[in-house]
Design an enzyme around this catalytic site. Structure first.
Site, mmCIF file in Angstrom:
data_model
loop_
_atom_site.group_PDB
_atom_site.id
_atom_site.type_symbol
_atom_site.label_atom_id
_atom_site.label_comp_id
_atom_site.label_asym_id
_atom_site.label_seq_id
_atom_site.Cartn_x
_atom_site.Cartn_y
_atom_site.Cartn_z
ATOM 1 N N PRO A 2 0.824 -1.205 0.000
ATOM 2 C CA PRO A 2 0.000 0.000 0.000
ATOM 3 C C PRO A 2 0.863 1.263 0.000
ATOM 4 O O PRO A 2 1.880 1.333 0.693
ATOM 5 C CB PRO A 2 -0.796 -0.099 1.293
ATOM 6 C CG PRO A 2 -0.724 -1.526 1.695
ATOM 7 C CD PRO A 2 0.577 -2.027 1.185
ATOM 8 N N ILE A 3 0.433 2.224 -0.777
ATOM 9 C CA ILE A 3 1.089 3.535 -0.806
ATOM 10 C C ILE A 3 0.022 4.584 -0.526
ATOM 11 O O ILE A 3 -0.999 4.641 -1.207
ATOM 12 C CB ILE A 3 1.759 3.819 -2.163
ATOM 13 C CG1 ILE A 3 2.814 2.747 -2.460
ATOM 14 C CG2 ILE A 3 2.363 5.221 -2.179
ATOM 15 C CD1 ILE A 3 3.397 2.835 -3.850
#
Length: 64
Positions: A2-3
């Site tokens: 996840p970013i």
């Protein structure tokens, strides 16, 4: 991995930002079952004069 891209008005203390990104990381890890070391957070601090709300820069509002 996840970013998260997070944009805030600049001026907050380092300890506040540190807690913020830790809390966000914890929530993502818990909700997505992702290890903490796989989560990336990009924190952008925008100058108040470049944060415009309703055509008025935040630097011109009374709370700043």
């Amino acid at each position: 991995m996840p970013i998260v891209e997070l944009k805030i008005v600049e001026g907050r203390e380092a300890k506040v930002k540190k807690k913020l990104v830790k809390d966000i990381t914890d929530v993502i890890a818990e909700n997505l079952s992702v290890p903490h070391d796989k989560i990336r957070i990009l924190l952008y601090e925008i100058p108040a004069e470049n944060w415009i709300v309703g055509g008025i820069p935040k630097s011109s509002t009374p709370e700043n």
